[in-house]
Motif scaffolding. Structure first.
Motif, PDB file in Angstrom:
ATOM      1  N   SER A 237     -45.734  23.907  19.697  1.00 51.61           N
ATOM      2  CA  SER A 237     -45.768  23.294  21.029  1.00 51.61           C
ATOM      3  C   SER A 237     -45.198  21.867  21.004  1.00 51.61           C
ATOM      4  CB  SER A 237     -47.180  23.303  21.593  1.00 51.61           C
ATOM      5  OG  SER A 237     -48.057  22.599  20.737  1.00 51.61           O
ATOM      6  N   LEU A 238     -45.520  21.091  19.982  1.00 51.17           N
ATOM      7  CA  LEU A 238     -44.978  19.732  19.868  1.00 51.17           C
ATOM      8  C   LEU A 238     -43.469  19.773  19.632  1.00 51.17           C
ATOM      9  CD1 LEU A 238     -45.431  16.671  19.743  1.00 51.17           C
ATOM     10  CD2 LEU A 238     -45.828  16.930  17.290  1.00 51.17           C
ATOM     11  N   PHE A 239     -43.007  20.703  18.827  1.00 55.79           N
ATOM     12  CA  PHE A 239     -41.580  20.845  18.563  1.00 55.79           C
ATOM     13  C   PHE A 239     -40.830  21.157  19.854  1.00 55.79           C
ATOM     14  CE2 PHE A 239     -37.791  23.275  17.532  1.00 55.79           C
ATOM     15  CZ  PHE A 239     -37.195  22.499  16.561  1.00 55.79           C
ATOM     16  N   ILE A 240     -41.313  22.144  20.613  1.00 62.79           N
ATOM     17  CA  ILE A 240     -40.658  22.539  21.857  1.00 62.79           C
ATOM     18  C   ILE A 240     -40.640  21.376  22.845  1.00 62.79           C
ATOM     19  CG2 ILE A 240     -40.849  24.041  23.883  1.00 62.79           C
ATOM     20  CD1 ILE A 240     -41.881  26.233  21.955  1.00 62.79           C
ATOM     21  N   GLU A 241     -41.762  20.715  22.996  1.00 55.30           N
ATOM     22  CA  GLU A 241     -41.853  19.584  23.924  1.00 55.30           C
ATOM     23  C   GLU A 241     -40.921  18.443  23.517  1.00 55.30           C
ATOM     24  OE1 GLU A 241     -45.107  16.197  25.060  1.00 55.30           O
ATOM     25  OE2 GLU A 241     -45.844  18.211  24.679  1.00 55.30           O
ATOM     26  N   THR A 242     -40.903  18.116  22.231  1.00 49.69           N
ATOM     27  CA  THR A 242     -40.052  17.032  21.736  1.00 49.69           C
ATOM     28  C   THR A 242     -38.577  17.338  21.936  1.00 49.69           C
ATOM     29  OG1 THR A 242     -41.703  16.440  20.082  1.00 49.69           O
ATOM     30  CG2 THR A 242     -39.481  15.630  19.715  1.00 49.69           C
ATOM     31  N   VAL A 243     -38.137  18.525  21.562  1.00 49.98           N
ATOM     32  CA  VAL A 243     -36.723  18.881  21.681  1.00 49.98           C
ATOM     33  C   VAL A 243     -36.319  18.973  23.154  1.00 49.98           C
ATOM     34  CG1 VAL A 243     -34.988  20.651  21.184  1.00 49.98           C
ATOM     35  CG2 VAL A 243     -36.635  19.995  19.428  1.00 49.98           C
ATOM     36  N   LYS A 244     -37.176  19.556  23.990  1.00 54.07           N
ATOM     37  CA  LYS A 244     -36.855  19.638  25.419  1.00 54.07           C
ATOM     38  C   LYS A 244     -36.726  18.242  26.026  1.00 54.07           C
ATOM     39  CE  LYS A 244     -38.509  24.117  26.988  1.00 54.07           C
ATOM     40  NZ  LYS A 244     -39.448  24.802  27.888  1.00 54.07           N
ATOM     41  N   THR A 245     -37.619  17.349  25.651  1.00 52.33           N
ATOM     42  CA  THR A 245     -37.575  15.982  26.178  1.00 52.33           C
ATOM     43  C   THR A 245     -36.302  15.278  25.736  1.00 52.33           C
ATOM     44  OG1 THR A 245     -39.980  15.863  26.181  1.00 52.33           O
ATOM     45  CG2 THR A 245     -38.782  13.785  26.256  1.00 52.33           C
ATOM     46  N   LYS A 246     -35.987  15.340  24.449  1.00 53.44           N
ATOM     47  CA  LYS A 246     -34.815  14.635  23.911  1.00 53.44           C
ATOM     48  C   LYS A 246     -33.510  15.264  24.389  1.00 53.44           C
ATOM     49  CE  LYS A 246     -37.132  12.733  19.917  1.00 53.44           C
ATOM     50  NZ  LYS A 246     -36.742  11.423  19.469  1.00 53.44           N
ATOM     51  N   ALA A 247     -33.516  16.576  24.673  1.00 57.73           N
ATOM     52  CA  ALA A 247     -32.316  17.265  25.149  1.00 57.73           C
ATOM     53  C   ALA A 247     -32.199  17.207  26.671  1.00 57.73           C
ATOM     54  CB  ALA A 247     -32.311  18.714  24.677  1.00 57.73           C
ATOM     55  N   GLY A 248     -33.203  16.674  27.338  1.00 55.77           N
ATOM     56  CA  GLY A 248     -33.173  16.587  28.803  1.00 55.77           C
ATOM     57  C   GLY A 248     -33.378  17.916  29.495  1.00 55.77           C
ATOM     58  N   LEU A 249     -34.187  18.806  28.887  1.00 55.51           N
ATOM     59  CA  LEU A 249     -34.435  20.120  29.448  1.00 55.51           C
ATOM     60  C   LEU A 249     -35.775  20.260  30.145  1.00 55.51           C
ATOM     61  CD1 LEU A 249     -33.161  22.246  26.405  1.00 55.51           C
ATOM     62  CD2 LEU A 249     -31.901  21.653  28.477  1.00 55.51           C
ATOM     63  N   MET A 250     -36.531  19.183  30.233  1.00 52.35           N
ATOM     64  CA  MET A 250     -37.857  19.239  30.864  1.00 52.35           C
ATOM     65  C   MET A 250     -37.698  19.462  32.364  1.00 52.35           C
ATOM     66  SD  MET A 250     -40.102  19.004  28.503  1.00 52.35           S
ATOM     67  CE  MET A 250     -41.648  18.533  29.235  1.00 52.35           C
TER      68      MET A 250
END
Length: 178
Positions: free
Chosen positions: A162-175
């Motif tokens: 869950s932390l991995f998905i949240e971190t990558v989505k945030t940094k990639a601008g996918l949130m």
């Protein structure tokens, strides 16, 4: 004037299969080699003198280094490392989707380590059969270390999904905004 320190988030992956396989293969190859070396009357002595190191050295090279590497989420790119199997830098701009996934066709087919499926252009970088994350790219990327393959979809195992998905989505601008 001091430079601002950039925050890098480390993501480990389960390593117990690498430990188990390393212990089994290294113990077995060492035992067979020493048994053949110390007993001049051993059955198939020459075979075991050759096969012991022939099995032990590659097993060591592919099973021990993954125990000391981890994935990193940096400021501009995701750095994937798994010993001699994978060493890739993926810019966040090429990431199209990040989501939780499972292996539908069984873990035995995918296995432990890096496995490439050329028809679907999917690369599995797994160290367990659970806690899998799928990353889909806008375009093909060359990923690998010893041999680079064109990849459109990457499946990897991480300790904190869950932390991995949240971190990558945030940094990639996918949130998605609520």
């Amino acid at each position: 004037m001091t430079a601002a320190k950039r925050k890098v988030v480390e993501f480990g992956y389960p390593r117990y299969w690498f430990v188990i396989l390393a212990l089994v293969f290294e113990s077995l190859s060492t035992y067979l080699f020493l048994f053949a070396l110390l007993d001049p009357d051993a059955v198939l002595r020459e075979v075991w003198l050759v096969l012991g190191p022939a099995i032990g050295v590659p097993a060591f090279l592919f099973l021990i280094p993954p125990l000391f590497t981890k994935h990193l989420a940096g400021e501009r790119a995701l750095r994937l490392k798994m010993g001699l199997l994978i060493d890739a830098t993926i810019p966040y701009a090429v990431i199209k989707e990040v989501k939780d996934t499972t292996v539908h066709r069984g873990g035995v087919r995918v296995g432990i380590g890096a496995r490439y499926f050329p028809i679907s252009k999917a690369l599995f970088v797994t160290s367990s059969f659970s806690d899998l994350v799928m990353i889909r790219f806008h375009d093909e990327m060359l990923i690998g270390k010893l041999v680079k393959k064109p990849v459109e979809e990457l499946v990897l195992s991480v300790n904190n999904k869950s932390l991995f998905i949240e971190t990558v989505k945030t940094k990639a601008g996918l949130m998605k905004e609520v």
